[in-house]
Design a protein around this motif. Sequence first.
Motif, PDB file in Angstrom:
ATOM      1  N   ASP A   1      -2.529  -6.373 -11.104  1.00  0.00           N
ATOM      2  CA  ASP A   1      -3.495  -7.264 -10.459  1.00  0.00           C
ATOM      3  C   ASP A   1      -4.004  -6.699  -9.137  1.00  0.00           C
ATOM      4  O   ASP A   1      -4.789  -7.338  -8.443  1.00  0.00           O
ATOM      5  CB  ASP A   1      -2.883  -8.649 -10.231  1.00  0.00           C
ATOM      6  CG  ASP A   1      -1.698  -8.618  -9.270  1.00  0.00           C
ATOM      7  OD1 ASP A   1      -1.285  -7.514  -8.854  1.00  0.00           O
ATOM      8  OD2 ASP A   1      -1.178  -9.702  -8.933  1.00  0.00           O
ATOM      9  N   GLY A   2      -3.565  -5.489  -8.763  1.00  0.00           N
ATOM     10  CA  GLY A   2      -4.029  -4.863  -7.530  1.00  0.00           C
ATOM     11  C   GLY A   2      -3.150  -5.126  -6.329  1.00  0.00           C
ATOM     12  O   GLY A   2      -3.362  -4.550  -5.268  1.00  0.00           O
ATOM     13  N   SER A   3      -2.159  -6.002  -6.467  1.00  0.00           N
ATOM     14  CA  SER A   3      -1.264  -6.287  -5.342  1.00  0.00           C
ATOM     15  C   SER A   3      -0.308  -5.114  -5.127  1.00  0.00           C
ATOM     16  O   SER A   3      -0.016  -4.349  -6.050  1.00  0.00           O
ATOM     17  CB  SER A   3      -0.475  -7.568  -5.598  1.00  0.00           C
ATOM     18  OG  SER A   3       0.344  -7.420  -6.756  1.00  0.00           O
TER      19      SER A   3
ATOM     20  N   SER B   1      -2.726   6.418  -0.964  1.00  0.00           N
ATOM     21  CA  SER B   1      -3.792   5.534  -1.418  1.00  0.00           C
ATOM     22  C   SER B   1      -3.282   4.100  -1.340  1.00  0.00           C
ATOM     23  O   SER B   1      -2.200   3.838  -0.836  1.00  0.00           O
ATOM     24  CB  SER B   1      -4.181   5.887  -2.856  1.00  0.00           C
ATOM     25  OG  SER B   1      -4.607   7.228  -2.947  1.00  0.00           O
ATOM     26  N   GLY B   2      -4.065   3.175  -1.841  1.00  0.00           N
ATOM     27  CA  GLY B   2      -3.610   1.796  -1.947  1.00  0.00           C
ATOM     28  C   GLY B   2      -4.266   0.808  -1.011  1.00  0.00           C
ATOM     29  O   GLY B   2      -4.108  -0.400  -1.192  1.00  0.00           O
TER      30      GLY B   2
ATOM     31  N   ALA C   1     -10.687  -2.276   5.158  1.00  0.00           N
ATOM     32  CA  ALA C   1     -10.358  -2.759   6.499  1.00  0.00           C
ATOM     33  C   ALA C   1      -9.162  -3.707   6.470  1.00  0.00           C
ATOM     34  O   ALA C   1      -8.256  -3.634   7.310  1.00  0.00           O
ATOM     35  CB  ALA C   1     -11.573  -3.460   7.113  1.00  0.00           C
ATOM     36  N   VAL C   2      -9.159  -4.606   5.496  1.00  0.00           N
ATOM     37  CA  VAL C   2      -8.055  -5.562   5.371  1.00  0.00           C
ATOM     38  C   VAL C   2      -6.813  -4.880   4.789  1.00  0.00           C
ATOM     39  O   VAL C   2      -5.694  -5.053   5.279  1.00  0.00           O
ATOM     40  CB  VAL C   2      -8.479  -6.753   4.483  1.00  0.00           C
ATOM     41  CG1 VAL C   2      -7.296  -7.687   4.224  1.00  0.00           C
ATOM     42  CG2 VAL C   2      -9.617  -7.521   5.138  1.00  0.00           C
ATOM     43  N   GLY C   3      -7.017  -4.087   3.746  1.00  0.00           N
ATOM     44  CA  GLY C   3      -5.893  -3.478   3.042  1.00  0.00           C
ATOM     45  C   GLY C   3      -5.173  -2.401   3.819  1.00  0.00           C
ATOM     46  O   GLY C   3      -3.953  -2.251   3.703  1.00  0.00           O
TER      47      GLY C   3
ATOM     48  N   GLY D   1      -6.393  -4.523  -0.237  1.00  0.00           N
ATOM     49  CA  GLY D   1      -7.366  -5.460   0.309  1.00  0.00           C
ATOM     50  C   GLY D   1      -7.994  -6.327  -0.762  1.00  0.00           C
ATOM     51  O   GLY D   1      -8.271  -7.511  -0.541  1.00  0.00           O
ATOM     52  N   ARG D   2      -8.201  -5.751  -1.941  1.00  0.00           N
ATOM     53  CA  ARG D   2      -8.773  -6.503  -3.058  1.00  0.00           C
ATOM     54  C   ARG D   2      -7.854  -7.663  -3.448  1.00  0.00           C
ATOM     55  O   ARG D   2      -8.314  -8.775  -3.722  1.00  0.00           O
ATOM     56  CB  ARG D   2      -9.003  -5.580  -4.253  1.00  0.00           C
ATOM     57  CG  ARG D   2      -9.667  -6.272  -5.443  1.00  0.00           C
ATOM     58  CD  ARG D   2      -9.697  -5.380  -6.672  1.00  0.00           C
ATOM     59  NE  ARG D   2     -10.621  -4.263  -6.530  1.00  0.00           N
ATOM     60  CZ  ARG D   2     -10.254  -2.986  -6.450  1.00  0.00           C
ATOM     61  NH1 ARG D   2      -8.970  -2.674  -6.474  1.00  0.00           N
ATOM     62  NH2 ARG D   2     -11.147  -2.033  -6.347  1.00  0.00           N
ATOM     63  N   SER D   3      -6.560  -7.416  -3.458  1.00  0.00           N
ATOM     64  CA  SER D   3      -5.618  -8.472  -3.840  1.00  0.00           C
ATOM     65  C   SER D   3      -5.495  -9.525  -2.749  1.00  0.00           C
ATOM     66  O   SER D   3      -5.190 -10.687  -3.030  1.00  0.00           O
ATOM     67  CB  SER D   3      -4.241  -7.864  -4.138  1.00  0.00           C
ATOM     68  OG  SER D   3      -3.641  -7.365  -2.962  1.00  0.00           O
TER      69      SER D   3
END
Length: 364
Positions: A23-25, A53-54, A82-84, A59-61
């Motif tokens: 799920d991207g987390s 990476s990551g 920016a968030v991730g 950030g997407r999750s």
Amino acid sequence: MKAMGRFKRITVKIGSNVLTRRDGSLDVTRMSALVDQIAELYKSGIEVILVSSGAVASGRSELKDLAQRKMDSVDQRQLFSAVGQAKLINRYYELFRDHDMAVGQVLTMKENFATRRHYLNQRNCMMVMLENGVLPIVNENDTVSVTELMFTDNDELSGLIASMMDSQALVILSNVDGIYNGVPGTPGTEVIPVVEPDRDLSEYISAEKSGFGRGGMITKCGIARKVADEGIEVIIANGKRDNILTDIILHRNHVVSTRFAPRTQQASSLKRWIAHSSGFAKGRIVINEAAAKAICGDRAVSVLPVGMTGIEGEFEKDDLVGIFDSTGRRLGVGRTSYSSLEARKVIGMHDCRPIIHYDYLYLE
């Protein structure tokens, strides 16, 4: 502390599909296991540079509602990064702190490698970190990067970092065991254990990209080939396997992986920079058949004005320029000792200083 084994400094690249769940987390359990292994290598005397990476996937999750909206791909990537990135580096900080290890964040962009001065500034920064026991964690600064100036993916960045920092090995951790000699999962298909210099792998490489990353096996193979040609050992392995790093580096257990054997003759630091900065060439030097044959021969030969047939584009002295033959085939890249204006004046002339000295020439 004396390093165990044959490596004193390594670069480790961890791909998005290793660090994230479906799920991207962030897969914190996997992150923690890899940090434990890196800490063990560090405490055994091996310096580690981590290219991770990551950030975008993380950030997407975190912004799941926004991930469902239609946004410009660059805007979305910048926002998620920016968030991730904050989330990712904070997690690394906490995990390494449990091992009493300090970490430092290095965010970079492709244009930071365009000039020798910026290249050396980055190298010096990371050398200071290593000398003071700080583990560098490197990632592309996706927040301010734009599409045309982005690295292909972090495989490309990790190759450049390994080369810049004089690593003895680059370990690329993906979600596959290595390069297969056929379609994975079909009868008779196996991982190629060793790739010797000049071996052609084109028939085996899949163009398929991974779920959360930008690159596929073609990119990994291309970067691995270039880095190995510079005298650095490259290993592609499955980062989801338990104890993968310690098994590879400390030879504790046999690991299914693909190793790119390094060339015995190592390229100079300057040539390494030229090799990895070829995308910043500002013009073209076209040479005749005799000159092309000479520079591609067994002896080290400079590019001389007498062999030039044309100059394309505008460049200044010390800029990087591409070298092409009369058919338009790119032969290499080098740092020119002439401006384009000066070079045009000496096309075909004898008894002139080299336009590109062989010390500043990288052949592809």
